[in-house]
Scaffold this active site. Structure first.
Site, short mmCIF file in Angstrom:
data_model
loop_
_atom_site.label_atom_id
_atom_site.label_comp_id
_atom_site.label_asym_id
_atom_site.label_seq_id
_atom_site.Cartn_x
_atom_site.Cartn_y
_atom_site.Cartn_z
N TYR A 706 0.78 -1.23 0.00
CA TYR A 706 0.00 0.00 0.00
C TYR A 706 0.81 1.29 0.00
CZ TYR A 706 -4.15 -2.79 0.84
OH TYR A 706 -5.17 -3.68 0.71
N LEU A 707 2.06 1.19 0.40
CA LEU A 707 2.83 2.42 0.54
C LEU A 707 3.70 2.65 -0.67
CD1 LEU A 707 3.81 1.91 4.27
CD2 LEU A 707 1.92 3.25 3.32
#
Length: 748
Positions: A706-707
């Site tokens: 997600y990052l």
DNA sequence: TTAAGAACTTAGCATATGCATC
DNA sequence: GATGCATATGCTAAGTTCTTAA
């Protein structure tokens, strides 16, 4: 952090996976948890989001269902009941006042974003991101002329011959060699990308590695039925060993597991065995179980040489089967081994747990490769199910598993071009959302007032997806999987409304099992209008009715697609995770901290995201012990420090008396020692804090999925932190593109 | 248009590996 | 060199989204 992205960390800690059949989903009780001041910081939100202040409009709550939608999209078995309810609801709400607003379907992108009409987009679907992404540079469409194609073929040949050449000398010193000459890393991100759905032009591989055949038990290891030794047929014995290997696991005590296992096991028995073995309770697998435990102990106790031998064999298998040639490059395969047979272990209360996962044979396997490649050979005397040449997909091998009937694939490693490009693209889409998220938020807030129920539901669901980073929540076939939900599939029983709670107004309590049966528990204040809408959605419904009965993921995503090209529910999670990391890093990092302290800040920022996304883990079994060990170390270090300080003091006194070079030097060295020990102590204390805060939070998932890695790389560069401190080797391979391209000024 | 199927991403746990310490 | 522990890696289930078929 400020803003409306509030998220209650209470869900961590009481959030163990509810997988015990006896723990019914609505029976779990949450403990009230101390609110760690540190964690209080992790209330999530985007500062650009906080001006969602509530205009004090009188809500015109109950709207007529003007859409009259067919509701076909919801489970058929619920449909009838629901229709009845809707009818009655419609009858009721018709009496209410309408607000007369129709929510506009505005689709306007910020001007700096290129924009095509949906029609135009459709025809260009595969190329869309090429055309949109500001930094995901499209390069010209890769069209190969004959010359190029020939060249590519030649290059593929070259790689192949290189591979065979190196293999000869590699067997003995394979690993050394790999270490000695690190091949020049291919920067695929600097090259042109395919369009029109083509994933590759050339693909060659060796096929899968099959699970080793079953080795019958030695004759002294016996199975007992009803107290008597019984020799099983090889087929029945193999399945029995699967159960025996799991004997220590809680699974084997569960009714469903036992029932499913026994049913499938009986299918493998001879008719004689079937007649005899009729009760699982009378089966005694302990000797088998002991045997496997002993084997595993023996494996651990192997000599260095034996272990080395196995390692080398594994390395050879990896070299032979673990790579493919895709276009001009040798690429690592993620999972080249076929899943071995065993008992299915679903997560949570899975209705199919314990079922026999059957052995996959070559005849089950579909091979995907280039026509002009050397096809993988099936084992002698065997055949593949099919060999196909589909370059619009990324998989190399596929088969259908027998539990859910779904297809399993062998695909490339995350470090490969094909996965990396997609990953990069994912973050570019999330960055595009950043540009128009304000507009989208304004729109769904407007839609809370819509007179159409379906629009209100859609808008409230989207608010949750955005604010709480909930997953989309597809419908699931009942009885096929564990009962878990996401946003669109939330049921009335999953939320509780409190007009006032603990000094806050309009509080919604969420309590449901999400992906992997991980519990999501959160209490959040919402805006009045959302609250009123939820009351409306819940009216006249049973606890097991859908909260959003006029919504599903496909409707929601269709709507999102209209708001921004490429937008789906998942993009909000990526966007909110990445933007949170970036904000938290800015907030938490201070220039005067040393490296360990900065890394603690990074981990805290990462943790904020993990909490937002509800990434939990079971506390490690050794947690308490390892904390204790660390505390012992800290105490020892403290003693060492006071000792060092004492020595420094006496050295100083000494120097005062003697006033010579020698004693001055002694003072200096003692001072340095104190400094060094202080640093070591601090490092240990930081480590302890970090570990404690991480007890039940899994950082890995958000970091990996997600990052936007460029945020982390930029942060490392800005503060002079070696990127190795943030990403391990595998992660650096996956994010090679980001490490190469992001500079310290990168902004998500 | 919708449902089913296929493709691909995301997920936590189990096990392997390797490093620190004795 | 053995042991214990933390971290890395592997595994595969469980999601989401895209694509195809009816």
């Amino acid at each position: 952090m400020s803003g409306d992205h509030s998220h209650n960390e209470d869900q961590i800690d009481c959030g163990s996976r509810v997988n015990d059949s006896h723990k019914h989903k609505d029976k779990y009780k949450h403990k009230e948890h101390k609110k760690d001041k540190e964690r209080e910081k992790y209330k999530h939100g985007n500062s650009d989001y906080k001006d969602f202040s509530n205009k004090k409009h009188k809500d015109k709550e109950k709207m007529k269902h003007k859409d009259g939608s067919t509701d076909k999209f919801k489970d058929k078995h619920k449909e009838k009941r629901k229709d009845e309810k809707i009818k009655s609801l419609d009858g009721k709400v018709k009496k209410e006042k309408e607000n007369g607003f129709a929510s506009p379907h505005v689709k306007s992108e910020p001007e700096d974003d290129l924009y095509h009409s949906p029609k135009f987009e459709k025809s260009l679907k595969r190329e869309r991101d090429d055309d949109y992404d500001s930094e995901f540079k499209p390069k010209k469409i890769k069209t190969e002329n004959d010359k190029k194609a020939k060249k590519r073929k030649q290059e593929n040949e070259d790689i192949k011959s290189k591979k065979t050449k190196s293999k000869k000398g590699e067997v003995a010193d394979g690993k050394k060699k790999a270490k000695q000459e690190p091949e020049e890393k291919w920067k695929w991100w600097e090259e042109e990308r395919y369009t029109d759905g083509v994933k590759w032009k050339f693909l060659e591989h060796k096929g899968p590695v099959f699970a080793p055949p079953y080795e019958p038990l030695p004759s002294h290891v016996k199975f007992y039925y009803d107290g008597k030794a019984m020799k099983l047929s090889p087929e029945a014995e193999e399945v029995a060993t699967f159960f025996a290997k799991m004997l220590d696991h809680e699974y084997t005590t569960k009714d469903i597991f036992r029932k499913n296992f026994f049913k499938d096991w009986r299918k493998e028995m001879t008719s004689e065995e079937k007649t005899k073995i009729t009760d699982l309770k009378k089966c005694n697998f302990t000797e088998m179980s002991e045997y496997f435990k002993a084997q595993s102990e023996a494996r651990k106790a192997m000599t260095k040489e034996e272990k080395q031998k196995i390692k080398e064999q594994n390395e050879r298998t990896l070299q032979e089967y673990g790579f493919c040639i895709m276009d001009n490059h040798k690429e690592r395969i993620a999972n080249f081994r076929i899943e071995p047979p065993g008992l299915f272990r679903g997560r949570g209360d899975h209705p199919k747990m314990g079922m026999l996962k059957r052995r996959i044979r070559p005849e089950d396997i579909i091979i995907n490769c280039s026509k002009d490649s050397k096809y993988p050979e099936p084992p002698p005397g065997r055949k593949w199910k099919e060999v196909r040449h589909d370059n619009k997909v990324t998989w190399l091998v596929s088969w259908t598993e027998n539990i859910q009937g779904s297809i399993k694939y062998i695909m490339l490693n995350p470090s490969s071009r094909i996965k990396g490009e997609k990953d990069w693209q994912k973050y570019e889409t999330a960055r595009r959302l950043k540009k128009c998220v304000d507009r989208i938020r304004a729109q769904y807030r407007e839609d809370w007032k819509s007179k159409e129920m379906r629009i209100r539901q859609r808008a409230v669901a989207l608010y949750f997806i955005d604010k709480l980073a909930l997953r989309a929540g597809n419908e699931k076939e009942e009885g096929e999987t564990a009962d878990t939900v996401g946003c669109c599939s939330l049921r009335v029983e999953h939320i509780k409304l409190y007009p006032e709670s603990e000094g806050q107004e309009y509080v919604v309590e969420f309590d449901f099992l999400g992906k992997d049966s991980i519990r999501y528990y959160n209490r959040v204040p919402v805006e009045k209008r959302v609250f009123k809408n939820l009351q409306l959605f819940m009216e006249n419904k049973e606890p097991d009715d859908d909260l959003f009965d006029r919504l599903n993921t496909s409707i929601l995503n269709k709507h999102l697609q209209e708001l921004m090209d490429g937008l789906t529910a998942k993009v909000f999670r990526t966007y909110n995770a990445s933007i949170t990391l970036q904000q938290q890093l800015k907030e938490l990092t201070t220039a005067d901290e040393n490296i360990p302290a900065k890394i603690l800040s990074y981990n805290r920022a990462n943790r904020a995201v993990a909490i937002l996304c509800n990434h939990q883990r079971a506390p490690p079994k050794t947690f308490e012990k390892s904390m204790q060990n660390l505390q012992t170390k800290i105490d020892a270090k403290k003693d060492q420090l006071s000792e060092a300080k004492r020595e420094l003091k006496s050295a100083k006194a000494d120097a005062k008396v003697h006033r010579d070079e020698k004693s001055r030097k002694a003072v200096e060295s003692k001072r340095k020692a104190v400094q060094r020990i202080e640093e070591q102590l601090m490092k240990l204390e930081v480590q302890a804090t970090d570990r404690e805060e991480n007890k039940q939070i899994a950082l890995g998932t958000s970091k990996l999925n997600y990052l936007d890695p460029r945020i982390s790389v930029a942060w490392c560069k800005k503060w002079g932190i070696p990127v190795e401190k943030i990403y391990n080797k595998t992660q650096r391979e996956k994010f090679a593109w980001a490490i190469d391209m992001a500079d310290e000024d990168y902004e998500f």
